[in-house]
Write a protein that holds these residues in place. Structure first.
Motif, PDB file in Angstrom:
ATOM      1  N   ILE A 199       0.086   9.238   1.686  1.00 24.13           N
ATOM      2  CA  ILE A 199       0.726  10.234   2.550  1.00 24.13           C
ATOM      3  C   ILE A 199       2.139   9.759   2.875  1.00 24.13           C
ATOM      4  O   ILE A 199       2.355   8.597   3.209  1.00 24.13           O
ATOM      5  CB  ILE A 199      -0.085  10.443   3.844  1.00 24.13           C
ATOM      6  CG1 ILE A 199      -1.469  10.993   3.499  1.00 24.13           C
ATOM      7  CG2 ILE A 199       0.647  11.390   4.789  1.00 24.13           C
ATOM      8  CD1 ILE A 199      -2.382  11.128   4.686  1.00 24.13           C
ATOM      9  N   PHE A 200       3.095  10.680   2.779  1.00 28.52           N
ATOM     10  CA  PHE A 200       4.503  10.382   3.031  1.00 28.52           C
ATOM     11  C   PHE A 200       5.030  11.327   4.104  1.00 28.52           C
ATOM     12  O   PHE A 200       4.831  12.536   4.018  1.00 28.52           O
ATOM     13  CB  PHE A 200       5.327  10.584   1.756  1.00 28.52           C
ATOM     14  CG  PHE A 200       4.857   9.791   0.576  1.00 28.52           C
ATOM     15  CD1 PHE A 200       5.352   8.522   0.338  1.00 28.52           C
ATOM     16  CD2 PHE A 200       3.921  10.302  -0.299  1.00 28.52           C
ATOM     17  CE1 PHE A 200       4.923   7.792  -0.753  1.00 28.52           C
ATOM     18  CE2 PHE A 200       3.489   9.585  -1.392  1.00 28.52           C
ATOM     19  CZ  PHE A 200       3.988   8.320  -1.620  1.00 28.52           C
ATOM     20  N   ALA A 218      11.381  10.230   1.883  1.00 24.39           N
ATOM     21  CA  ALA A 218      10.159  10.111   2.675  1.00 24.39           C
ATOM     22  C   ALA A 218       9.765   8.647   2.863  1.00 24.39           C
ATOM     23  O   ALA A 218      10.139   7.785   2.067  1.00 24.39           O
ATOM     24  CB  ALA A 218       9.025  10.865   1.984  1.00 24.39           C
ATOM     25  N   LYS A 219       9.004   8.391   3.930  1.00 26.95           N
ATOM     26  CA  LYS A 219       8.453   7.070   4.192  1.00 26.95           C
ATOM     27  C   LYS A 219       6.937   7.154   4.103  1.00 26.95           C
ATOM     28  O   LYS A 219       6.334   8.114   4.599  1.00 26.95           O
ATOM     29  CB  LYS A 219       8.862   6.576   5.566  1.00 26.95           C
ATOM     30  CG  LYS A 219      10.346   6.306   5.639  1.00 26.95           C
ATOM     31  CD  LYS A 219      10.733   5.609   6.891  1.00 26.95           C
ATOM     32  CE  LYS A 219      12.247   5.391   6.802  1.00 26.95           C
ATOM     33  NZ  LYS A 219      12.760   4.714   7.930  1.00 26.95           N
ATOM     34  N   GLU A 220       6.335   6.159   3.471  1.00 32.86           N
ATOM     35  CA  GLU A 220       4.890   6.175   3.304  1.00 32.86           C
ATOM     36  C   GLU A 220       4.195   5.829   4.620  1.00 32.86           C
ATOM     37  O   GLU A 220       4.592   4.912   5.328  1.00 32.86           O
ATOM     38  CB  GLU A 220       4.456   5.187   2.219  1.00 32.86           C
ATOM     39  CG  GLU A 220       3.003   5.310   1.872  1.00 32.86           C
ATOM     40  CD  GLU A 220       2.624   4.590   0.607  1.00 32.86           C
ATOM     41  OE1 GLU A 220       1.522   4.825   0.124  1.00 32.86           O
ATOM     42  OE2 GLU A 220       3.435   3.803   0.088  1.00 32.86           O
ATOM     43  N   ALA A 267       8.304   1.400   3.434  1.00 33.29           N
ATOM     44  CA  ALA A 267       8.863   1.718   2.118  1.00 33.29           C
ATOM     45  C   ALA A 267       9.412   3.138   2.137  1.00 33.29           C
ATOM     46  O   ALA A 267       8.809   4.039   2.707  1.00 33.29           O
ATOM     47  CB  ALA A 267       7.790   1.584   1.046  1.00 33.29           C
ATOM     48  N   THR A 268      10.567   3.313   1.502  1.00 29.44           N
ATOM     49  CA  THR A 268      11.214   4.617   1.421  1.00 29.44           C
ATOM     50  C   THR A 268      11.146   5.107  -0.023  1.00 29.44           C
ATOM     51  O   THR A 268      11.369   4.338  -0.951  1.00 29.44           O
ATOM     52  CB  THR A 268      12.684   4.525   1.871  1.00 29.44           C
ATOM     53  OG1 THR A 268      12.723   3.996   3.200  1.00 29.44           O
ATOM     54  CG2 THR A 268      13.348   5.886   1.861  1.00 29.44           C
ATOM     55  N   VAL A 291       4.064  14.970   2.681  1.00 26.45           N
ATOM     56  CA  VAL A 291       3.702  15.094   1.274  1.00 26.45           C
ATOM     57  C   VAL A 291       2.494  14.204   1.042  1.00 26.45           C
ATOM     58  O   VAL A 291       2.448  13.070   1.526  1.00 26.45           O
ATOM     59  CB  VAL A 291       4.866  14.661   0.354  1.00 26.45           C
ATOM     60  CG1 VAL A 291       4.434  14.638  -1.095  1.00 26.45           C
ATOM     61  CG2 VAL A 291       6.061  15.580   0.537  1.00 26.45           C
ATOM     62  N   MET A 292       1.510  14.721   0.302  1.00 30.26           N
ATOM     63  CA  MET A 292       0.345  13.919  -0.046  1.00 30.26           C
ATOM     64  C   MET A 292       0.230  13.880  -1.563  1.00 30.26           C
ATOM     65  O   MET A 292       0.268  14.922  -2.225  1.00 30.26           O
ATOM     66  CB  MET A 292      -0.931  14.505   0.558  1.00 30.26           C
ATOM     67  CG  MET A 292      -2.137  13.638   0.339  1.00 30.26           C
ATOM     68  SD  MET A 292      -3.585  14.136   1.300  1.00 30.26           S
ATOM     69  CE  MET A 292      -3.965  15.699   0.569  1.00 30.26           C
TER      70      MET A 292
END
Length: 105
Positions: free
Chosen positions: A81-82, A101-103, A57-58, A75-76
Motif C-alpha cells: 500500500i502506498f 508515493a510513500k509505502e 521509501a519513496t 495505491v495498492m
C-alpha cells in the motif's frame, strides 16, 4: 509512454468514512479503479523516532491518465500500500500521471 512498461496491476483507493453499529466513525478504503502502471523506487531513508529506527521509501508510480486522483488517495499493488504524496501530469496533455508515493509499513 510504452505499454510494456506498465506491468503492475494497481488499484486506486479512496477514503470513505462509514459508521459502525455504535455510530463511531470508521475509516475504510474503496477501490476507485484498477489500472496498469509501473512502480519505481526513488529514494529510501532510515530515521530515529520515538526510540525506534523507522524506514521510509519513496516511489514513482506511472499510470495512464485518470481524472480526479488526489493526494488524499492510496495505491495498492498486490499486498503493498502506498500513500499518494503528489499527482503530476508531466506534459499537461492528459496522457499519463506520475504519482509520487510513500509505502505504508
Amino acid at each position: 509512454m510504452r505499454a510494456g512498461e506498465l506491468r503492475h496491476r494497481v488499484a486506486i483507493l479512496r477514503k470513505n468514512i462509514a459508521r459502525d453499529m455504535y455510530g463511531a466513525a470508521m475509516e475504510t478504503w474503496d477501490t476507485l479503479a484498477t489500472v496498469w502502471g509501473s512502480i519505481e523506487a526513488l529514494s529510501g531513508k532510515e530515521y530515529f523516532n520515538a526510540a525506534q529506527v523507522r524506514a521510509e521509501a519513496t516511489y514513482r508510480i506511472r499510470i495512464r491518465y485518470f481524472p480526479n486522483i488526489t493526494p488524499a488517495m492510496r495505491v495498492m499493488a498486490g499486498d503493498r500500500i502506498f500513500d499518494i504524496q503528489a499527482v503530476l501530469d508531466p506534459d499537461g496533455r492528459r496522457q499519463e500521471l506520475i504519482l509520487i508515493a510513500k509505502e505504508v509499513v
